[in-house]
Design a protein around this motif. Structure first.
Motif, PDB file in Angstrom:
ATOM      1  N   LEU A  10       4.855  -8.088  -4.727  1.00 37.49           N
ATOM      2  CA  LEU A  10       4.201  -7.300  -5.770  1.00 37.49           C
ATOM      3  C   LEU A  10       3.219  -8.195  -6.523  1.00 37.49           C
ATOM      4  O   LEU A  10       3.575  -9.301  -6.930  1.00 37.49           O
ATOM      5  CB  LEU A  10       5.238  -6.738  -6.740  1.00 37.49           C
ATOM      6  CG  LEU A  10       6.358  -5.902  -6.110  1.00 37.49           C
ATOM      7  CD1 LEU A  10       7.388  -5.516  -7.158  1.00 37.49           C
ATOM      8  CD2 LEU A  10       5.796  -4.656  -5.451  1.00 37.49           C
ATOM      9  N   LEU A  11       1.993  -7.717  -6.682  1.00 39.85           N
ATOM     10  CA  LEU A  11       0.959  -8.470  -7.390  1.00 39.85           C
ATOM     11  C   LEU A  11       0.410  -7.641  -8.541  1.00 39.85           C
ATOM     12  O   LEU A  11       0.234  -6.425  -8.402  1.00 39.85           O
ATOM     13  CB  LEU A  11      -0.212  -8.815  -6.460  1.00 39.85           C
ATOM     14  CG  LEU A  11       0.056  -9.639  -5.196  1.00 39.85           C
ATOM     15  CD1 LEU A  11      -1.229  -9.757  -4.393  1.00 39.85           C
ATOM     16  CD2 LEU A  11       0.594 -11.016  -5.540  1.00 39.85           C
ATOM     17  N   VAL A  12       0.141  -8.300  -9.655  1.00 39.83           N
ATOM     18  CA  VAL A  12      -0.681  -7.724 -10.717  1.00 39.83           C
ATOM     19  C   VAL A  12      -1.936  -8.577 -10.752  1.00 39.83           C
ATOM     20  O   VAL A  12      -1.864  -9.792 -10.945  1.00 39.83           O
ATOM     21  CB  VAL A  12       0.025  -7.732 -12.084  1.00 39.83           C
ATOM     22  CG1 VAL A  12      -0.934  -7.244 -13.163  1.00 39.83           C
ATOM     23  CG2 VAL A  12       1.261  -6.844 -12.054  1.00 39.83           C
ATOM     24  N   ILE A  13      -3.090  -7.942 -10.523  1.00 38.87           N
ATOM     25  CA  ILE A  13      -4.358  -8.669 -10.434  1.00 38.87           C
ATOM     26  C   ILE A  13      -5.192  -8.419 -11.681  1.00 38.87           C
ATOM     27  O   ILE A  13      -5.379  -7.273 -12.102  1.00 38.87           O
ATOM     28  CB  ILE A  13      -5.133  -8.236  -9.169  1.00 38.87           C
ATOM     29  CG1 ILE A  13      -4.313  -8.612  -7.918  1.00 38.87           C
ATOM     30  CG2 ILE A  13      -6.514  -8.881  -9.121  1.00 38.87           C
ATOM     31  CD1 ILE A  13      -4.922  -8.126  -6.623  1.00 38.87           C
ATOM     32  N   ASP A  14      -5.667  -9.490 -12.284  1.00 32.49           N
ATOM     33  CA  ASP A  14      -6.539  -9.412 -13.459  1.00 32.49           C
ATOM     34  C   ASP A  14      -7.904  -8.897 -12.987  1.00 32.49           C
ATOM     35  O   ASP A  14      -8.600  -9.566 -12.210  1.00 32.49           O
ATOM     36  CB  ASP A  14      -6.685 -10.806 -14.080  1.00 32.49           C
ATOM     37  CG  ASP A  14      -7.476 -10.793 -15.388  1.00 32.49           C
ATOM     38  OD1 ASP A  14      -8.356  -9.931 -15.532  1.00 32.49           O
ATOM     39  OD2 ASP A  14      -7.192 -11.647 -16.244  1.00 32.49           O
ATOM     40  N   PRO A  15      -8.324  -7.710 -13.432  1.00 35.23           N
ATOM     41  CA  PRO A  15      -9.581  -7.139 -12.928  1.00 35.23           C
ATOM     42  C   PRO A  15     -10.828  -7.894 -13.356  1.00 35.23           C
ATOM     43  O   PRO A  15     -11.848  -7.845 -12.669  1.00 35.23           O
ATOM     44  CB  PRO A  15      -9.570  -5.715 -13.511  1.00 35.23           C
ATOM     45  CG  PRO A  15      -8.734  -5.815 -14.745  1.00 35.23           C
ATOM     46  CD  PRO A  15      -7.680  -6.834 -14.432  1.00 35.23           C
ATOM     47  N   LYS A  16     -10.764  -8.596 -14.474  1.00 35.59           N
ATOM     48  CA  LYS A  16     -11.936  -9.336 -14.939  1.00 35.59           C
ATOM     49  C   LYS A  16     -12.110 -10.646 -14.185  1.00 35.59           C
ATOM     50  O   LYS A  16     -13.213 -11.010 -13.786  1.00 35.59           O
ATOM     51  CB  LYS A  16     -11.824  -9.602 -16.444  1.00 35.59           C
ATOM     52  CG  LYS A  16     -11.901  -8.334 -17.291  1.00 35.59           C
ATOM     53  CD  LYS A  16     -11.814  -8.661 -18.775  1.00 35.59           C
ATOM     54  CE  LYS A  16     -11.921  -7.388 -19.616  1.00 35.59           C
ATOM     55  NZ  LYS A  16     -11.816  -7.677 -21.071  1.00 35.59           N
ATOM     56  N   LYS A  17     -11.010 -11.345 -13.996  1.00 35.96           N
ATOM     57  CA  LYS A  17     -11.067 -12.635 -13.306  1.00 35.96           C
ATOM     58  C   LYS A  17     -10.891 -12.501 -11.798  1.00 35.96           C
ATOM     59  O   LYS A  17     -11.131 -13.449 -11.055  1.00 35.96           O
ATOM     60  CB  LYS A  17      -9.981 -13.565 -13.859  1.00 35.96           C
ATOM     61  CG  LYS A  17     -10.129 -13.866 -15.339  1.00 35.96           C
ATOM     62  CD  LYS A  17      -8.993 -14.757 -15.819  1.00 35.96           C
ATOM     63  CE  LYS A  17      -9.109 -15.049 -17.307  1.00 35.96           C
ATOM     64  NZ  LYS A  17      -7.966 -15.875 -17.793  1.00 35.96           N
ATOM     65  N   GLU A  18     -10.434 -11.318 -11.364  1.00 36.03           N
ATOM     66  CA  GLU A  18     -10.132 -11.080  -9.951  1.00 36.03           C
ATOM     67  C   GLU A  18      -9.202 -12.161  -9.411  1.00 36.03           C
ATOM     68  O   GLU A  18      -9.414 -12.738  -8.347  1.00 36.03           O
ATOM     69  CB  GLU A  18     -11.410 -10.994  -9.114  1.00 36.03           C
ATOM     70  CG  GLU A  18     -12.275  -9.793  -9.466  1.00 36.03           C
ATOM     71  CD  GLU A  18     -13.429  -9.593  -8.519  1.00 36.03           C
ATOM     72  OE1 GLU A  18     -13.582 -10.402  -7.577  1.00 36.03           O
ATOM     73  OE2 GLU A  18     -14.179  -8.628  -8.703  1.00 36.03           O
TER      74      GLU A  18
END
Length: 377
Positions: free
Chosen positions: A45-53
Motif C-alpha cells: 500500500l502506497l500513499v503518494i504525495d501529489p505535489k512531490k510525486e
C-alpha cells in the motif's frame, strides 16, 4: 483486501480525500510506474504525495479496515510539513527510502524514528512493523528477531503487536541453529504469535491468521519438530476450510485458494484442492490463477496430461511477469513426465519472455534462476 476491505462502507468517507488507484503490476503499461515506485511484495500500500510525486507512506502487508483507517490518517499527516529530524519526519523518510529500494537508508531512518519517538507516539506500531520489514528485506534476521523479541511486550494486544510477533518469528526461524538465544526467541515469539492470533479483541483478517499459522509451522520446522509441523498444518487446513465456508461471495472464498492448496500439498493431500480450484475456474473463467493452481495439484498427483491442459488454460489468460511462473511450472511438468526436450523449450520460452519484459517488470534474479535451471535439464 479487494474482497473483504475495500468493499467496506466504513471507507466511503475517505472517497474525496484520496485519489484511489489500483495498479496491475503484471500489465506492461504500468512498467514506468513500477520503475518509479517498485513493488517488492503483494500487497503493498502506497500513499503518494501529489505535489512531490514521491512516496509519503509505504506499508507492505494486508490490512483490516481499522488498520486502513490508521494508515490513511498517517498518509494524510505524512504529506504535511513536519519538524526536521522528528520521529514523524524520520518515519516518512524511511518510507521514501524503502519505496526507492534503499534498504540500508530505510532501516536507519526507521531505527532513528523509533529512538526519537515520544511517549505514547501513535505511529510507534507502524514504525515498528516497517522497521521489521526493512530488516527482513535486508535478510538481517538476527536484528529482526531480536527487535521483535524485545518489542512485542510493549505492543501486546494490538494489530501491530500481532504483526511484530509473527514477522519476528519468521526471522527467528531463519537463523542458524547455533545463533545465540535463537531457541529462546523462537519459543517466546511462538507464544506471542499464538497469543495474538487467539485474541478476539485484535481485528485480524483470515489472511493475517493464515500467515501466522505459516510462521508457526516454519518455526516448528526450524526446530525439527515433525509432529508439531504436522499438527499445526492440520490445524491450519481446518481453519482455512472453516474460513472459506463462511465466505459470502465467490471472491471471498477464492481468497483462501492459494493458502488451502499450500496446506493440502504440505499434508500430502493435493487431491483435496482439485474440487475447490475447479469451482474457482468456473466462477472466474478469465482468471489464470485457478487453472495455474490446478496444474500444481495435478502435477503432485502425477496426472501430467491434466496438469499440462491446466497450464494451457492459464496461459490463455496470464500476462506480465506471472506468465514466467506458469511457463516454469509447465517446464517442471514436462520434466516430471520425462519429456526433457519440451521442458528445455518451455524454459527457453520463459527466459525469452522474462528478458523481453520492460524495466520495472524484468527481474534479473528470475532470469538467472531460469538459465541455471535450464542447464540442469
Amino acid at each position: 483486501m479487494q474482497a473483504f476491505v475495500f468493499t467496506d462502507k466504513r471507507l466511503e468517507r475517505y472517497a474525496g480525500q484520496f485519489v484511489w488507484l489500483q495498479v496491475d503490476i503484471e500489465n506492461s503499461r504500468n512498467a514506468e510506474f513500477l520503475s518509479r515506485f517498485p513493488i517488492p511484495a503483494i500487497p503493498t500500500l502506497l500513499v503518494i504525495d501529489p505535489k512531490k510525486e514521491s512516496v509519503a507512506l509505504r506499508y507492505m502487508s494486508g490490512a483490516t479496515v481499522q488498520q486502513m483507517e490508521k494508515l490513511l490518517a498517517d498518509g494524510r499527516r505524512a504529506v504535511l510539513p513536519e519538524a526536521p529530524a522528528s520521529a514523524d519526519a524520520l518515519l516518512t523518510a524511511g518510507d521514501k527510502y524503502a519505496a526507492g529500494g534503499l534498504s540500508a537508508e530505510a532501516t536507519k531512518s526507521y531505527e532513528l524514528a523509533l529512538a526519537k519517538a515520544p511517549k505514547n507516539w501513535p505511529r510507534y506500531g507502524r514504525a515498528a512493523e516497517s522497521y521489521l520489514t526493512a530488516l527482513s528485506m535486508s535478510r538481517d534476521n538476527a536484528r529482526c528477531a531480536t527487535f521483535a523479541f524485545e518489542t512485542y511486550p510493549s505492543l501486546r494486544g494490538t494489530s501491530s503487536g500481532a504483526n511484530v510477533a509473527y514477522a519476528g518469528l519468521d526471522c527467528a526461524a531463519s537463523l542458524e541453529a547455533k545463533t545465540p538465544k535463537r531457541d529462546e526467541m523462537i519459543d517466546a515469539l511462538e507464544k506471542a504469535t499464538r497469543e495474538a492470533m487467539n485474541d478476539p479483541k485484535i481485528p485480524l483478517s483470515g489472511d493475517d491468521r493464515s500467515g501466522m499459522y505459516q510462521a508457526l509451522i516454519d518455526a516448528r520446522d526450524a526446530m525439527k519438530d515433525e509432529a508439531g509441523v504436522k499438527k499445526l498444518t492440520e490445524e491450519w487446513s481446518a481453519f482455512l476450510e472453516a474460513e472459506a465456508a463462511k465466505a459470502k461471495t465467490p471472491e471471498q472464498r477464492a481468497v483462501y485458494d492459494p493458502h488451502r492448496l499450500s496446506a493440502y500439498m504440505a499434508l500430502g493431500t493435493p487431491e483435496k484442492a482439485v474440487p475447490m480450484l475447479e469451482q474457482s475456474e468456473k466462477d472466474f473463467p478469465n482468471d489464470y490463477n485457478p487453472p495455474s493452481r490446478l496444474s500444481i495439484a495435478f502435477k503432485a498427483l502425477k496426472k501430467y496430461d491434466e496438469a499440462l491442459a491446466a497450464t494451457d488454460r492459464a496461459l490463455a489468460h496470464v500476462y506480465g511477469p506471472r506468465k514466467v511462473t506458469v511457463l516454469r511450472n509447465r517446464a517442471d511438468i514436462y520434466a516430471a513426465k520425462g519429456e526433457k526436450e519440451n521442458a528445455r523449450k518451455t524454459l527457453q520460452e520463459a527466459i525469452d519472455f522474462a528478458t523481453a519484459l520492460p524495466k520495472g517488470q524484468r527481474n534479473e534474479g528470475t532470469i538467472a534462476s531460469l538459465k541455471k535451471k535450464l542447464g540442469t535439464i
